[in-house]
Scaffold this motif. Sequence first.
Motif, short mmCIF file in Angstrom:
data_model
loop_
_atom_site.label_atom_id
_atom_site.label_comp_id
_atom_site.label_asym_id
_atom_site.label_seq_id
_atom_site.Cartn_x
_atom_site.Cartn_y
_atom_site.Cartn_z
N HIS A 21 0.84 -1.21 0.00
CA HIS A 21 0.00 0.00 0.00
C HIS A 21 0.88 1.26 0.00
CE1 HIS A 21 -2.99 2.96 1.39
NE2 HIS A 21 -3.85 2.13 0.82
N SER A 22 0.49 2.23 -0.80
CA SER A 22 1.34 3.41 -1.00
C SER A 22 1.57 4.18 0.31
CB SER A 22 0.73 4.33 -2.05
OG SER A 22 -0.62 4.52 -1.77
N SER A 23 0.67 4.05 1.28
CA SER A 23 0.87 4.78 2.54
C SER A 23 2.11 4.27 3.28
CB SER A 23 -0.36 4.65 3.44
OG SER A 23 -0.56 3.31 3.82
N LEU A 24 2.51 3.02 3.01
CA LEU A 24 3.68 2.49 3.72
C LEU A 24 4.96 3.11 3.17
CD1 LEU A 24 1.34 0.35 4.20
CD2 LEU A 24 3.19 -1.16 4.87
N TYR A 25 4.96 3.36 1.87
CA TYR A 25 6.09 4.06 1.26
C TYR A 25 6.15 5.49 1.83
CZ TYR A 25 8.93 6.32 -2.29
OH TYR A 25 9.90 7.05 -2.92
N ARG A 26 4.98 6.11 1.95
CA ARG A 26 4.94 7.46 2.53
C ARG A 26 5.41 7.42 3.98
NH1 ARG A 26 -0.76 10.52 2.72
NH2 ARG A 26 -1.19 8.86 4.21
N ASP A 27 5.06 6.38 4.72
CA ASP A 27 5.54 6.23 6.10
C ASP A 27 7.06 6.22 6.14
OD1 ASP A 27 2.99 6.03 7.23
OD2 ASP A 27 2.95 3.85 7.17
N LEU A 28 7.64 5.43 5.24
CA LEU A 28 9.11 5.33 5.24
C LEU A 28 9.73 6.68 4.90
CD1 LEU A 28 9.47 1.88 3.41
CD2 LEU A 28 9.97 2.33 5.82
N LEU A 29 9.14 7.35 3.91
CA LEU A 29 9.65 8.69 3.55
C LEU A 29 9.56 9.64 4.74
CD1 LEU A 29 8.15 9.63 0.07
CD2 LEU A 29 10.56 9.27 0.64
N ALA A 30 8.40 9.58 5.44
CA ALA A 30 8.18 10.51 6.56
C ALA A 30 9.18 10.24 7.69
CB ALA A 30 6.75 10.36 7.07
N MET A 31 9.65 9.00 7.78
CA MET A 31 10.64 8.67 8.81
C MET A 31 12.03 9.16 8.41
SD MET A 31 9.63 4.70 9.35
CE MET A 31 11.21 4.23 10.04
N GLY A 32 12.12 9.70 7.22
CA GLY A 32 13.41 10.20 6.77
C GLY A 32 14.28 9.14 6.12
N CYS A 33 13.65 8.04 5.65
CA CYS A 33 14.46 7.02 4.97
C CYS A 33 15.03 7.59 3.68
CB CYS A 33 13.60 5.81 4.60
SG CYS A 33 13.22 4.78 5.99
N ILE A 34 16.26 7.28 3.44
CA ILE A 34 16.88 7.74 2.19
C ILE A 34 16.58 6.72 1.10
CG2 ILE A 34 18.72 9.12 3.26
CD1 ILE A 34 20.55 6.67 3.02
N ASP A 35 16.75 7.13 -0.17
CA ASP A 35 16.39 6.27 -1.30
C ASP A 35 16.99 4.88 -1.21
OD1 ASP A 35 14.75 8.05 -2.42
OD2 ASP A 35 16.14 8.72 -4.00
N GLU A 36 18.27 4.82 -0.88
CA GLU A 36 18.91 3.49 -0.91
C GLU A 36 18.47 2.59 0.25
OE1 GLU A 36 23.25 4.73 1.02
OE2 GLU A 36 23.15 3.78 -0.95
N HIS A 37 17.68 3.16 1.17
CA HIS A 37 17.13 2.34 2.25
C HIS A 37 15.69 1.91 1.97
CE1 HIS A 37 20.20 3.67 5.55
NE2 HIS A 37 20.70 2.83 4.66
N MET A 38 15.19 2.21 0.77
CA MET A 38 13.81 1.79 0.43
C MET A 38 13.87 0.96 -0.84
SD MET A 38 11.60 5.17 1.30
CE MET A 38 12.62 6.32 0.41
#
Length: 473
Positions: A189-206
Motif C-alpha cells: 500500500h502506498s501509505s507504507l512508502y509514505r511512512d518510510l519517507l516521513a521517517m526520513g528514509c533515504i532512497d537506498e534504504h527503500m
Amino acid sequence: MLKRNPTLDVDNEFDYPADTLGMDPQEMRRLGHKVVDLVVDRLLRKNAEPALIAGGPTELMQALGGALPETPMDPDQSLELLAEVALAYQQHGDHPRYFARVPGPCSFAAVLGEWMGTGFNTISASWGGGSGPATIELVVIEWLRQMIGMPEGTEGVLLSGGSIANVTAFLAARSELGRGVAYFCDQTHSSLYRDLLAMGCIDEHMHKLPSDENYCMSIDALRAAVASDKAAGLRPVMVVATAGTTNTGAADPLHAIADLCTQEDMWFHVDGAYGGPAAVTAQGRRHLDGMERADSVVLDPHKWFFQPYDLGICMVTRPGALERCYAMSPEYLKDVQATTGAVNFGNRSLELTRRSRAVKLWMSLRTYGAERFREAVQRGIELAEFAERYLRQNPATWEVVTPAQIGVVCFALRDWQEGEHAACAKTITDSGFACVSSTMLRDKSVLRLCTINPLTTEDDIVKTIDRLAAARP
Ligand SMILES: Cc1ncc(COP(=O)(O)O)c(C=O)c1O
C-alpha cells in the motif's frame, strides 16, 4: 473488590450545570435521543439511498458554511442539516452495495461504544490518568490477538488507522535494529512508502521489488535484493510484507519471508490493514499462514472488523519494543506513570493525549460475541467467491483477472479499451445504485469488488455486475 461508579460524599452534588457551555439537561436528553433516531433511521433505509453522493464545493459550502455564528442557532436544524447534507454527501462504506476501495461496514454496538467513550470524554494516555480505558485497551488487544492467532505476549496499541499503525511499527523496528534497508513490493500500500519517507528514509534504504505473476512479493527477488544490498555494503533491516493486498487480496509468502528475516536478523513486518481480520476464520488463517511469525502486524478494524472510523492496531511480538521506542517521562507526568503490571499507552506510540478507541471494540465484541464476527468475516470471503463464479458464467463479457481472495475479486471486460473500466465504475457510482472502483494491476486496468459487508446479498452482486456490463461505453 472494585467499587462501581465511585462517588464522593459532598453536599452540592447537583449544583453544577451538566453541560460546560450551559445546555439544559432536558434539552441534552431530547437532542441525544434525536441523534439516536436520526442514526437508526438512516441505518434502516440505507439500502434505498445512494452508496456514494458527491456534492459540488460551492453548493456544499453554501449549505453548511456562512458567517461565524456569534449567537446560538437551532440545534435541531443543525442536526437535520448534518443528517441530510453533511453526512449524506459522502461514500457510505456501510451500504450493502458499496464495493469500492475498502468498505467500512461498521456495527451498531461499536457505535454505541464510540458514543459512550466520547460522552465520558475518555482518555487513554497514562495509567494514572486512565486506568479503566487502558485496561479496556489491554483487553481488546488480547482478544484480537487470540482471534487472529498471534503468539501469547504480543503487545499492541490502538491508533487511527493503517498509515499511522504501520509507521508506529517501523519506528519501533528502527529503534530495535537501527537504520538500514527496508524491502517492500509494488503491491505494498502506498501509505507504507509514505511512512518510510516521513521517517526520513533515504532512497537506498527503500528497496521496492517487482511483484510476481500473482501480484505477491517474490521470495526469489527478495533474497537476491538482500544479497546484492549486503554485497554493496548496505544493511538489510526490515521486510514489509502484506497479508491481503488492497488491490487483489493476495498474501505475500509469509513463511518464506519469516525464514529469511530470521536468517538475516531482519524485522518481519506484516501489513494486515486490509486482510488481517480474515485470520479469524479457518479459511482466512490458511491464506495468511505465517502472519503469526511477524515481529509486528497492523490491522485496521475500521475496515473489516465492523468498527466505525477510526481504528487501527499495531501489534508487536518483541516484548517492550514499543516502550523502548516511545516511552518518555516528563516531570509533569511522573505522578501518573504506570505501576508494575500496568501500561501507559501514551508510551506506545507518538500519540500522548488520545481518546480510548478500545471502547467500541470492547462493546461490540461483548455484544455480538466473537463467533458472530467470524461468521461475518467468512460471509465477506464467500461473497467474493460468489462474484467470481458469476463472472465466470459470463465469459463473453468478463475475464476474471485475479481470483477471489479474502473478499476481493478483480475482473476485466473482454477486449477492454483504455478508460472503459473507469467509465463503467463511474456510471454505476454516479447512478447511486452501487459504488465500484477500478484499479491498475501493473499496466492492466481492472474493475474490482471488495465484498466485506455481511449485509450484501448475492442479488446485490448479480445486479451490480450486470449494471457494470450494461454501462460499457
Ligand atoms: C493494505 C493497506 N495498508 C494500509 C492502508 C492505510 O490504512 P489507513 O487508510 O487506515 O491509514 C490501507 C488502506 O486502505 C490498506 O488497504
